[in-house]
Design a protein around this motif. Structure first.
Motif, mmCIF file in Angstrom:
data_model
loop_
_atom_site.group_PDB
_atom_site.id
_atom_site.type_symbol
_atom_site.label_atom_id
_atom_site.label_comp_id
_atom_site.label_asym_id
_atom_site.label_seq_id
_atom_site.Cartn_x
_atom_site.Cartn_y
_atom_site.Cartn_z
ATOM 1 N N GLU A 122 -5.004 49.406 9.937
ATOM 2 C CA GLU A 122 -5.218 48.397 8.903
ATOM 3 C C GLU A 122 -5.542 47.053 9.549
ATOM 4 N N SER A 123 -6.654 46.456 9.158
ATOM 5 C CA SER A 123 -7.037 45.145 9.682
ATOM 6 C C SER A 123 -5.987 44.104 9.306
ATOM 7 N N GLY A 124 -5.801 43.121 10.179
ATOM 8 C CA GLY A 124 -4.840 42.069 9.891
ATOM 9 C C GLY A 124 -4.502 41.275 11.135
ATOM 10 N N ILE A 125 -3.520 40.388 11.005
ATOM 11 C CA ILE A 125 -3.031 39.577 12.116
ATOM 12 C C ILE A 125 -1.820 40.277 12.721
ATOM 13 N N VAL A 189 -3.238 37.856 17.357
ATOM 14 C CA VAL A 189 -4.682 38.071 17.277
ATOM 15 C C VAL A 189 -5.029 38.865 16.028
ATOM 16 N N HIS A 190 -6.235 38.650 15.514
ATOM 17 C CA HIS A 190 -6.728 39.469 14.409
ATOM 18 C C HIS A 190 -7.295 40.762 14.973
ATOM 19 N N LEU A 191 -6.873 41.886 14.403
ATOM 20 C CA LEU A 191 -7.358 43.197 14.814
ATOM 21 C C LEU A 191 -7.998 43.893 13.623
ATOM 22 N N ASN A 192 -9.004 44.704 13.914
ATOM 23 C CA ASN A 192 -9.704 45.451 12.882
ATOM 24 C C ASN A 192 -9.256 46.907 12.872
ATOM 25 N N SER A 233 0.303 39.680 8.967
ATOM 26 C CA SER A 233 -0.365 39.534 7.669
ATOM 27 C C SER A 233 -1.551 40.468 7.595
ATOM 28 N N VAL A 234 -2.064 40.662 6.397
ATOM 29 C CA VAL A 234 -3.274 41.458 6.177
ATOM 30 C C VAL A 234 -4.316 40.571 5.524
ATOM 31 N N PRO A 235 -5.635 40.931 5.608
ATOM 32 C CA PRO A 235 -6.676 40.086 5.025
ATOM 33 C C PRO A 235 -6.459 39.876 3.531
#
Length: 235
Positions: A122-125, A189-192, A233-235
């Motif tokens: 899941e994308s997010g921080i 970091v933000h990860l995808n 967090s999540v987008p």
């Protein structure tokens, strides 16, 4: 009206039929959305067959945020080609095993044991942390007073260009060859979704380890390395 709950252990994709779209309140409609393990969604038909045909009326995506951690005690040794690459500043993967997993909740990451990486679902921080105890198998070589070892968090590969967070331990020669010294690294970091996250180590400066470079348990302690992620967090 549809009620959907993800009772599995992997992320679920809920998709509208054909060219139909789902109104998720974030724009002009989406063709699908992700539902994490234990997540719940309610969809209501808008009574149309083209364009935005479904209303995402409720979405409860997780009961807990993701916290995933590994800790290990067995020794890791880089010799031969691995040591040559280590000393040429080519980051070497720090391995873990499924049995090293101490917590993995929330469902947004999974551990890939064959590849030794966290797979982001899941994308997010994310906050990522790691540590490892370094030692040289023999006296370090060179003319400096220290050896510099890098501990890295790398994404989607293990080259220097893949490093997204790192820290260097500058260790004096006697300590490098006679003991085990901790090096810590962390980053936010933000990860995808789909990203692969590794913990790696390599020589960075001054004198180089000889015979081998190893990660082993110091006297009176248990763990010699740790690798963890926390979803912020999540987008």
């Amino acid at each position: 009206m549809y009620y959907i709950k993800n009772t599995g252990s992997a992320q679920l994709t809920v998709a509208a039929n054909g060219s139909e779209l789902i109104d998720d309140q974030a724009g002009s409609g989406v063709s699908s959305f992700k539902l994490n393990p234990k997540g719940y969604a309610m969809l209501i038909s808008k009574g149309t067959i083209t364009g935005i045909t479904w209303e995402l009326a409720a979405l409860i995506d997780k009961t807990t945020s993701t916290i995933a951690a590994l800790a290990a005690t067995d020794e890791v040794t880089y010799t031969g080609t691995a040591l040559t690459n280590f000393n040429n500043s080519i980051p070497q993967i720090i391995p873990f095993a499924v049995s090293d997993l101490i917590v993995n909740q929330g469902g947004s990451v999974s551990w890939n044991d064959a590849g030794d990486y966290w797979q982001i679902l899941e994308s997010g921080i994310y906050k990522i942390e790691g540590y490892a105890y370094f030692g040289s198998g023999g006296a370090v070589s060179g003319t400096g007073a220290f050896t510099g070892i890098n501990l890295n968090i790398t994404r989607n590969g293990t080259a220097l260009s893949n490093i997204i967070g790192g820290n260097r331990g500058n260790i004096d020669n006697v300590t490098a060859s006679g003991g085990n010294t901790p090096i810590n690294v962390n980053c936010i970091v933000h990860l995808n979704a789909g990203d692969k996250i590794y913990l790696t180590m390599n020589w960075g400066a001054l004198n180089k380890p000889t015979l081998d470079a190893h990660i082993s348990v110091p006297n009176s302690l248990v763990e010699n390395r740790n690798f963890s992620l926390q979803q912020l967090s999540v987008p």
